[in-house]
Scaffold this motif. Structure first.
Motif, PDB file in Angstrom:
ATOM      1  N   ALA A  15      26.531  -3.360   5.952  1.00 32.37           N
ATOM      2  CA  ALA A  15      25.962  -4.253   4.950  1.00 32.37           C
ATOM      3  C   ALA A  15      27.066  -4.852   4.087  1.00 32.37           C
ATOM      4  O   ALA A  15      27.021  -6.036   3.726  1.00 32.37           O
ATOM      5  N   ALA A  19      27.953  -8.918   3.852  1.00 30.71           N
ATOM      6  CA  ALA A  19      27.888  -9.613   2.568  1.00 30.71           C
ATOM      7  C   ALA A  19      29.129 -10.447   2.300  1.00 30.71           C
ATOM      8  O   ALA A  19      29.066 -11.439   1.578  1.00 30.71           O
ATOM      9  N   ASP A 115      17.985  -1.135   6.795  1.00 35.13           N
ATOM     10  CA  ASP A 115      18.659  -2.197   6.038  1.00 35.13           C
ATOM     11  C   ASP A 115      18.344  -2.101   4.548  1.00 35.13           C
ATOM     12  O   ASP A 115      19.198  -2.369   3.699  1.00 35.13           O
ATOM     13  N   ALA A 119      21.055  -1.763   1.334  1.00 34.87           N
ATOM     14  CA  ALA A 119      21.142  -3.082   0.703  1.00 34.87           C
ATOM     15  C   ALA A 119      21.977  -3.121  -0.563  1.00 34.87           C
ATOM     16  O   ALA A 119      22.526  -4.162  -0.918  1.00 34.87           O
ATOM     17  N   ASP A 194      19.428 -16.485  -0.063  1.00 32.94           N
ATOM     18  CA  ASP A 194      19.989 -15.475   0.830  1.00 32.94           C
ATOM     19  C   ASP A 194      21.378 -15.889   1.322  1.00 32.94           C
ATOM     20  O   ASP A 194      22.323 -15.110   1.278  1.00 32.94           O
ATOM     21  N   THR A 219      22.098 -13.220  -3.995  1.00 28.21           N
ATOM     22  CA  THR A 219      22.407 -13.692  -2.650  1.00 28.21           C
ATOM     23  C   THR A 219      22.888 -12.540  -1.787  1.00 28.21           C
ATOM     24  O   THR A 219      23.191 -11.451  -2.289  1.00 28.21           O
ATOM     25  N   SER A 220      22.969 -12.778  -0.494  1.00 28.63           N
ATOM     26  CA  SER A 220      23.471 -11.759   0.431  1.00 28.63           C
ATOM     27  C   SER A 220      24.900 -12.033   0.877  1.00 28.63           C
ATOM     28  O   SER A 220      25.430 -11.303   1.720  1.00 28.63           O
ATOM     29  N   TYR A 221      25.522 -13.071   0.324  1.00 27.05           N
ATOM     30  CA  TYR A 221      26.874 -13.429   0.744  1.00 27.05           C
ATOM     31  C   TYR A 221      27.789 -13.537  -0.466  1.00 27.05           C
ATOM     32  O   TYR A 221      27.598 -14.399  -1.330  1.00 27.05           O
ATOM     33  N   GLY A 237      22.903  -6.545   0.300  1.00 31.76           N
ATOM     34  CA  GLY A 237      22.986  -6.613   1.756  1.00 31.76           C
ATOM     35  C   GLY A 237      21.740  -7.218   2.363  1.00 31.76           C
ATOM     36  O   GLY A 237      20.683  -7.301   1.742  1.00 31.76           O
ATOM     37  N   GLY A 238      21.886  -7.612   3.604  1.00 33.46           N
ATOM     38  CA  GLY A 238      20.747  -8.151   4.357  1.00 33.46           C
ATOM     39  C   GLY A 238      20.615  -7.397   5.665  1.00 33.46           C
ATOM     40  O   GLY A 238      21.022  -6.243   5.768  1.00 33.46           O
ATOM     41  N   SER A 250      15.788  -9.486   5.559  1.00 33.59           N
ATOM     42  CA  SER A 250      16.238 -10.250   4.385  1.00 33.59           C
ATOM     43  C   SER A 250      15.156 -10.473   3.336  1.00 33.59           C
ATOM     44  O   SER A 250      15.388 -10.222   2.143  1.00 33.59           O
ATOM     45  N   GLN A 254      15.326  -8.817  -0.365  1.00 32.86           N
ATOM     46  CA  GLN A 254      15.412  -9.743  -1.490  1.00 32.86           C
ATOM     47  C   GLN A 254      14.320  -9.482  -2.515  1.00 32.86           C
ATOM     48  O   GLN A 254      14.584  -9.360  -3.723  1.00 32.86           O
TER      49      GLN A 254
END
Length: 293
Positions: A15, A19, A115, A119, A194, A219-221, A237-238, A250, A254
């Motif tokens: 994860a 990210a 996941d 996360a 995301d 966000t996941s990034y 994480g996603g 995701s 979220q």
């Protein structure tokens, strides 16, 4: 590149990689992709082995690991080995069910559960605490999201409202931008994306910042346009399993995170308790209108 402040919890290394992988150079991104796709093998490989499978050089492997926040390849390898050793029989069963009917459903649920458990690995705890304080003290809250993140924005706005906290979550992207322009320095924009790259959401964020408002990103990034523009970035994480291509985890991750964030704000602002009770009574009354006649 700053290293991870602490090692991610057992089972969450992938994860953490996901990210941070989105804005790596193409050759470095191939290294990250191989790690996510074949972690059990990478854990036993040398840097040269990983370089060969990623069609790049050993130097690029080391640089990619450092840009992902690890001290180097050996640090990443150690964490992958740790995760393999900590894996439970339930983890090993993810994706092992028959990929049809109820078996497929169990496989998807197993993956989402795994996941979800991983996360919070990329989350900066200090940033989270700061976000809670900002959300609790801001006079006006605008929540913006588009595409797949839009339902989560509407759901969390409703939770804020029913807990006595004024919140807006316009569904239309143009209305989002127009509202963001008038937030001002006492306003706060909670931007949810995301990928961190949704153009409509980024336009609203730019408008909010231009008005003087504070921007909190979810966000996941970790390396995305949204994080670059945000005052506070909350990276979670996603999905990294076989069903991640279908977006299985995701939206669950979220929404779960946003619910937790809203609860943290509610707990930190006891003064809203009476307003929350009044709002809840109003919601119940709306759902149960008096009968006519």
């Amino acid at each position: 590149m700053q290293h991870l402040p602490t090692d991610p919890p057992a089972g969450t290394t992938l994860a953490a990689i996901r990210a941070c992988a989105s804005s790596l150079a193409p050759s470095e991104r191939r290294v990250a992709d191989v790690c996510v796709e074949r972690p059990a093998e990478v854990a036993w490989w040398s840097a040269a082995d990983l370089a060969e499978h990623a069609s790049t050089s050993t130097a690029t492997v080391i640089r990619a690991c450092q840009n992902l926040g690890f001290k180097g390849f050996q640090h990443l390898r150690m964490l992958l080995l740790r995760d393999l050793g900590a894996a439970t029989s339930a983890d090993a069963g993810v994706g092992a069910h028959v990929a049809t009917g109820v078996g497929l459903m169990r496989s998807v649920f197993d993956e989402v559960a795994q996941d979800l458990g991983a996360a919070l690995a990329p989350l900066d705890e200090e940033a989270f605490d700061k976000a809670v304080r900002e959300l609790g003290s801001s006079r006006r809250l605008l929540i913006v999201a588009n595409g797949g993140s839009a339902p989560a924005a509407a759901a969390i706005a409703f939770r804020f409202v029913t807990n006595g906290r004024s919140a807006e979550a316009p569904a239309d992207a143009i209305v989002q931008q127009l509202t963001a322009r008038h937030l001002g320095k006492d306003g706060l924009c909670l931007a949810i994306s995301d990928s961190g790259m949704n153009a409509y959401t980024l336009q609203s964020v730019s408008a909010a910042k231009a008005s003087g408002a504070t921007v909190i990103a979810v966000t996941s990034y970790a390396r995305s346009a949204l994080v670059e523009q945000a005052d506070i970035a909350l990276v979670i994480g996603g999905g990294v399993g076989p069903w991640s291509g279908h977006g299985a985890s995701s939206p669950v991750v979220q929404l779960s995170f946003l619910v937790g964030l809203q609860i943290a704000v509610a707990e930190a602002t006891d003064g809203n308790l009476e307003a929350a009770e009044q709002t809840l009574e109003q919601v119940v009354a709306l759902l149960n209108p008096p009968s006519k006649g």
